[in-house]
Scaffold this motif. Structure first.
Motif, PDB file in Angstrom:
ATOM      1  N   ARG A  45      11.610  -4.453 -56.444  1.00 48.60           N
ATOM      2  CA  ARG A  45      11.791  -5.153 -57.717  1.00 48.60           C
ATOM      3  C   ARG A  45      10.619  -4.970 -58.669  1.00 48.60           C
ATOM      4  O   ARG A  45      10.609  -5.530 -59.746  1.00 48.60           O
ATOM      5  N   SER A  46       9.621  -4.204 -58.233  1.00 45.71           N
ATOM      6  CA  SER A  46       8.425  -4.072 -59.053  1.00 45.71           C
ATOM      7  C   SER A  46       7.785  -2.709 -58.823  1.00 45.71           C
ATOM      8  O   SER A  46       7.835  -2.169 -57.724  1.00 45.71           O
ATOM      9  N   THR A  47       7.184  -2.177 -59.875  1.00 51.50           N
ATOM     10  CA  THR A  47       6.471  -0.900 -59.753  1.00 51.50           C
ATOM     11  C   THR A  47       4.963  -1.119 -59.675  1.00 51.50           C
ATOM     12  O   THR A  47       4.176  -0.196 -59.892  1.00 51.50           O
ATOM     13  N   GLY A  48       4.568  -2.337 -59.360  1.00 49.03           N
ATOM     14  CA  GLY A  48       3.143  -2.668 -59.302  1.00 49.03           C
ATOM     15  C   GLY A  48       2.402  -1.984 -58.174  1.00 49.03           C
ATOM     16  O   GLY A  48       1.181  -1.871 -58.198  1.00 49.03           O
ATOM     17  N   GLY A  49       3.117  -1.481 -57.166  1.00 47.80           N
ATOM     18  CA  GLY A  49       2.485  -0.794 -56.051  1.00 47.80           C
ATOM     19  C   GLY A  49       2.120  -1.734 -54.918  1.00 47.80           C
ATOM     20  O   GLY A  49       2.046  -2.953 -55.087  1.00 47.80           O
ATOM     21  N   LEU A  50       1.881  -1.164 -53.739  1.00 49.95           N
ATOM     22  CA  LEU A  50       1.635  -1.956 -52.537  1.00 49.95           C
ATOM     23  C   LEU A  50       0.408  -2.850 -52.679  1.00 49.95           C
ATOM     24  O   LEU A  50       0.434  -4.011 -52.246  1.00 49.95           O
ATOM     25  N   GLU A  51      -0.681  -2.327 -53.260  1.00 55.27           N
ATOM     26  CA  GLU A  51      -1.890  -3.144 -53.366  1.00 55.27           C
ATOM     27  C   GLU A  51      -1.624  -4.430 -54.127  1.00 55.27           C
ATOM     28  O   GLU A  51      -2.115  -5.505 -53.762  1.00 55.27           O
ATOM     29  N   ASN A  52      -0.841  -4.336 -55.187  1.00 57.02           N
ATOM     30  CA  ASN A  52      -0.499  -5.525 -55.963  1.00 57.02           C
ATOM     31  C   ASN A  52       0.337  -6.498 -55.138  1.00 57.02           C
ATOM     32  O   ASN A  52       0.133  -7.720 -55.175  1.00 57.02           O
ATOM     33  N   HIS A  53       1.271  -5.947 -54.366  1.00 60.94           N
ATOM     34  CA  HIS A  53       2.118  -6.801 -53.533  1.00 60.94           C
ATOM     35  C   HIS A  53       1.308  -7.485 -52.434  1.00 60.94           C
ATOM     36  O   HIS A  53       1.582  -8.629 -52.057  1.00 60.94           O
ATOM     37  N   LEU A  54       0.300  -6.779 -51.902  1.00 59.79           N
ATOM     38  CA  LEU A  54      -0.551  -7.389 -50.876  1.00 59.79           C
ATOM     39  C   LEU A  54      -1.331  -8.572 -51.439  1.00 59.79           C
ATOM     40  O   LEU A  54      -1.545  -9.579 -50.740  1.00 59.79           O
ATOM     41  N   THR A  55      -1.707  -8.489 -52.690  1.00 64.39           N
ATOM     42  CA  THR A  55      -2.399  -9.610 -53.341  1.00 64.39           C
ATOM     43  C   THR A  55      -1.472 -10.810 -53.433  1.00 64.39           C
ATOM     44  O   THR A  55      -1.873 -11.953 -53.167  1.00 64.39           O
ATOM     45  N   ILE A  56      -0.208 -10.559 -53.800  1.00 64.12           N
ATOM     46  CA  ILE A  56       0.787 -11.643 -53.883  1.00 64.12           C
ATOM     47  C   ILE A  56       1.017 -12.247 -52.505  1.00 64.12           C
ATOM     48  O   ILE A  56       1.103 -13.466 -52.345  1.00 64.12           O
TER      49      ILE A  56
END
Length: 451
Positions: A45-56
């Motif tokens: 659902r997002s193109t923010g990338g894995l690093e961004n998702h790990l922060t979430i």
């Protein structure tokens, strides 16, 4: 030396009512299965990338995410992204078959070649002396026949010059176990492992909790509890009354397949469109290579045949084909191969023993489903198997070899011959064992041993 702190792992354990247990493995992962599923869902659902998702993930955690989106909103595909490994121990062979009756089952089951049936418990759902008497009679026959059968086999297949004695002895033992497993009851206990994603676990448990056998229903309840303990935010699915009633209805009415008039072997349906068969692809396939999956579009074939329950357990591993779950009874008779492989001194004893057991089983006041616990695995069951060409070619080439139990490889060879007869003219080449019935001591090497 391993540096894993095994003692710090918190496995989820639940006892099964009536005996046995379910354990969900804690792997000690920093990012567990629920967090893994959350990360994959965010990625979609997002193109923010894995690093961004790990922060979430670090900020919010997977708990509410899985509870809301996977369970609450019913985004079932999120459940495909998280997986668990369950160890189900001390249950009957019938439990193993019920759990493995699933197209996407992945796992392992204890082999009858590597279990000590001098001490292995047998499940007695009646909990009566009559039931215990039947089960323990099987154990006594199995134990008493083991050494004489090994000696008989050594006379039939003497060791050749240059062959390793240890491997030869293991091969003889494996053959003896394969013969005498026919005299073990389906109520013999076993262990199995089930590696599954969350979605498949929830879908399978929803069916198992309506199984005709109480032991299966109890196991389904224990599996669900253990999964809820391990992943509390991923296993709180709502039970819909109409769905529950429907699953209960068809499981009770039509789950088991039983045809006393089942043929020894017959191709009953050929729905393959030969115009869709790619000749060059069929002709050029080398050994130990599977046909491309798209060849399945040509259609399916359906076979009906008799096979002893012990060998059905092996055949059921092929989940690319559709197989009905056969009902184990004494109606169709005992597979003669098991008798014929015994020494001439034991053969009449075995025949007499089976007749005595049948008479005892007839007197049991129990449903035909529960009666399966007291019936030996050498009895024949009716089988209906449906599959496409890639699935059937893989199955028959793998099972029509000298390393497979003789009663199964015989039916696999029949299927392979049928495929050759029907589709050889369209280019199909079958790569089969040319010495299918030869005793090969390499069978003694098929073991898993810690070094």
């Amino acid at each position: 030396m391993s540096n894993i702190s095994i003692e710090n792992l918190k496995h989820s354990k639940v006892d099964i009512a009536g005996g046995g247990k379910v354990i969900v493995l804690d792997t000690g992962s920093v990012i567990g299965p629920e967090a893994d599923a959350m990360l994959q869902a965010l990625h979609s659902r997002s193109t923010g990338g894995l690093e961004n998702h790990l922060t979430i993930l670090a900020d919010k955690g997977p708990d509410n995410f899985m509870k809301n989106f996977y369970v609450g909103y019913g985004h079932k595909s999120i459940g495909d992204c998280g997986s668990a490994t369950l160890f189900i121990e001390g249950v009957s062979m019938l439990i193993a078959k019920a759990i493995q009756d699933w197209p996407l089952y992945s796992g392992q089951e204890s082999s009858t070649r590597y279990v000590d049936y001098q001490v292995q418990p047998f499940r007695n759902p009646l909990d009566t002396p009559e039931g215990e008497n039947i089960l323990e009679a099987y154990r006594e026959f199995y134990i008493e026949s083991m050494e004489p059968t090994k000696e008989h086999l050594k006379k039939q297949f003497p060791i050749s010059a240059g062959e390793n004695q240890n491997i030869y002895d293991k091969a003889i033992a494996a053959r003896a176990f394969d013969i005498l497993r026919g005299f073990l009851p389906a109520g013999a206990s076993t262990n199995l492992a089930w590696h599954t994603n969350f979605r498949q676990a929830a879908d399978k448990v929803a069916i198992l909790r309506h199984h005709p056998l109480l032991e299966v229903r109890n196991t389904a309840e224990a599996i669900e509890k253990a999964l809820q303990m391990a992943f509390p935010n991923s296993f709180g699915h709502k039970h819909y009354e109409e769905t529950e009633n429907y699953n209960k209805y068809w499981m009770e009415k039509d789950y088991y397949y039983h045809d006393k008039n089942c043929p020894e072997f017959k191709l009953v349906n050929n729905r393959v469109d030969e115009k869709l068969l790619p000749r060059e692809i069929l002709e050029k396939r080398p050994p130990k290579t599977e046909l491309p999956k798209y060849v399945a579009e040509a259609g399916e074939l359906q076979f009906e045949f008799l096979l002893d329950f012990g060998s059905f357990r092996d055949l059921q591993r092929h989940r690319a084909v559709i197989q009905r779950m056969p009902l184990l009874t004494a109606d169709i008779g005992f597979e003669k191969w098991y008798i014929g492989e015994l020494s001439k001194e034991i053969q009449p004893k075995a025949e007499s023993f089976l007749k005595q057991q049948e008479e005892k089983i007839k007197k049991l006041t129990v449903s035909r489903e529960e009666k399966q616990y007291y019936i030996a695995m050498g009895y024949k069951v009716s089988n209906r198997l449906t599959g496409n060409l890639p699935a059937l070619v893989y199955l028959t080439e793998l099972r029509a070899t000298r390393f497979v139990h003789p009663t199964l490889r015989r039916k696999a060879k029949m299927m392979a011959d049928t495929l050759s007869e029907l589709f050889g003219k369209y280019g199909l080449v079958m790569h089969l064992d040319k010495e299918i019935d030869r005793f090969d001591i390499k069978r003694g090497e098929q073991d898993i041993v810690l070094k």
